[in-house]
Design an enzyme around this catalytic site. Sequence first.
Site, PDB file in Angstrom:
ATOM      1  N   ASP A  68       0.839  -1.197   0.000  1.00  0.00           N
ATOM      2  CA  ASP A  68       0.000   0.000   0.000  1.00  0.00           C
ATOM      3  C   ASP A  68       0.880   1.256   0.000  1.00  0.00           C
ATOM      4  OD1 ASP A  68      -2.331   1.882   0.931  1.00  0.00           O
ATOM      5  OD2 ASP A  68      -3.299  -0.071   0.735  1.00  0.00           O
ATOM      6  N   ASP A  69       0.352   2.353   0.464  1.00  0.00           N
ATOM      7  CA  ASP A  69       1.014   3.657   0.408  1.00  0.00           C
ATOM      8  C   ASP A  69       2.392   3.632   1.076  1.00  0.00           C
ATOM      9  OD1 ASP A  69       1.311   6.355  -0.110  1.00  0.00           O
ATOM     10  OD2 ASP A  69      -0.490   6.967   0.961  1.00  0.00           O
ATOM     11  N   LYS A 144      -3.880  -0.887  -6.725  1.00  0.00           N
ATOM     12  CA  LYS A 144      -4.881  -0.181  -5.932  1.00  0.00           C
ATOM     13  C   LYS A 144      -4.703   1.297  -6.222  1.00  0.00           C
ATOM     14  CE  LYS A 144      -6.167   1.000  -1.159  1.00  0.00           C
ATOM     15  NZ  LYS A 144      -5.888   0.736   0.278  1.00  0.00           N
ATOM     16  N   ASP A 146      -5.917   4.981  -5.481  1.00  0.00           N
ATOM     17  CA  ASP A 146      -6.615   5.744  -4.442  1.00  0.00           C
ATOM     18  C   ASP A 146      -7.092   7.098  -4.974  1.00  0.00           C
ATOM     19  OD1 ASP A 146      -7.653   6.125  -1.898  1.00  0.00           O
ATOM     20  OD2 ASP A 146      -5.794   5.575  -0.880  1.00  0.00           O
ATOM     21  N   TRP A 183     -13.873   5.174  -2.247  1.00  0.00           N
ATOM     22  CA  TRP A 183     -14.558   5.274  -0.942  1.00  0.00           C
ATOM     23  C   TRP A 183     -16.053   5.588  -1.062  1.00  0.00           C
ATOM     24  CZ3 TRP A 183     -11.415  10.231  -0.535  1.00  0.00           C
ATOM     25  CH2 TRP A 183     -10.050   9.981  -0.669  1.00  0.00           C
ATOM     26  N   ARG A 201     -13.894   0.165  -4.320  1.00  0.00           N
ATOM     27  CA  ARG A 201     -14.231   0.392  -2.914  1.00  0.00           C
ATOM     28  C   ARG A 201     -15.601   1.044  -2.811  1.00  0.00           C
ATOM     29  NH1 ARG A 201     -10.185   1.232   0.890  1.00  0.00           N
ATOM     30  NH2 ARG A 201     -11.734   2.366   2.107  1.00  0.00           N
ATOM     31  N   ASP A 205     -12.457   3.452   4.962  1.00  0.00           N
ATOM     32  CA  ASP A 205     -11.527   2.422   5.427  1.00  0.00           C
ATOM     33  C   ASP A 205     -12.149   1.630   6.567  1.00  0.00           C
ATOM     34  OD1 ASP A 205      -9.779   3.553   3.658  1.00  0.00           O
ATOM     35  OD2 ASP A 205      -8.254   4.080   5.125  1.00  0.00           O
TER      36      ASP A 205
END
Length: 361
Positions: A68-69, A144, A146, A183, A201, A205
């Site tokens: 991830d990030d 992924k 974002d 999100w 998504r 989160d």
Amino acid sequence: MATRLLLSVALSVAAAQSYEIGKLPAMGYNTWNDVRCDGVDAHTILSLAHGLVQSNFSEKGYAFLNVDDCWQAQLLGARGELVPDATKFPDGLKVVVDKVHALGLRFGLYADRGFYTCAFRAGSRHQEATHAKQFHAWQIDYLKYDSCWAPNLRRKGALEDYARMRDALTLHAPGVHYSLCGWSSWYAPLVSNQQGYHSWRIGADCDEFANIYEAARTMEGLAHYAGPGKGYNDPDMLVGTTGGGAIALTPEQSRTQFSLWALFPAPLLISQNMLGWSSFALETYSNDEVIQLNQEPNARAAVRLVGGELDGPSTCHKRSATTNCTNVWGRALRSGGEIAIAFVNNAPESRFVACDAACPL
């Protein structure tokens, strides 16, 4: 909160299925809820990869190791390229990817449609083609993508941003599992069944159980948009139960989340190091029947069969007669008229939950 999942399943083992991008929900590991930002480095990632193999979880189907990030530097390179953090990856990223692949795993990476990532690392805005070429050169299997620090806040602009990366991957890095991280549930009807989108998504989160509960409620209205050929609603990663990671759930909460995510079906991306797990956690996440349920070819999506809007844990703990703390979720299976049912109890005490002849499946 407790869940009982009753199964009658006759399916092939997930690990034995031939891999076809996006056909089934992704399974694997994600770094974020485990090591957050500071813990992302080459040594940790390779240790986690070995953990997936040594624990035999990769044989269960958990094939993706997703970083991830915070793997990238704060600024782009001179040609607009993403630059792996030199302190975290002194030998570059490709050597790490190659070692993960050598273990029989697939490698996932994180990027962002904005100018910066959520942790203020370099984003991909206006550099989609350049970055897609890098993903191909590094042999990335999963992206992924974002939504932090992007100026396009309205739906039209956000979809245009996501489409630019989708098109760049199609042209320069075919074969990458493309996972939108916007999100919000409104992505589902707009990208489901669209070429090049594999999961999206649907909410915030899942970093505490209240958000997990909200994600489950959101998933009910999105069942129509998920399935082979359509892509999958993504309620976020699985949160483990053993200490050591950035966040953790109680054992009952973790099993509830896993059971519902498998039934939906949704991606099963664990975000905790399985080498430190308790026997309860190992039993939960290695359950072959539940995994096979999640990986059923041509699966239908689960729906809520009994119970209305489920009250949250804080409300259910008040023990009011007016609270609704139990649900029954289910889906028909493709194998000979069989069904899978999950009984959910959000109350602190035992409750009687039934799915009888009136249960509408």
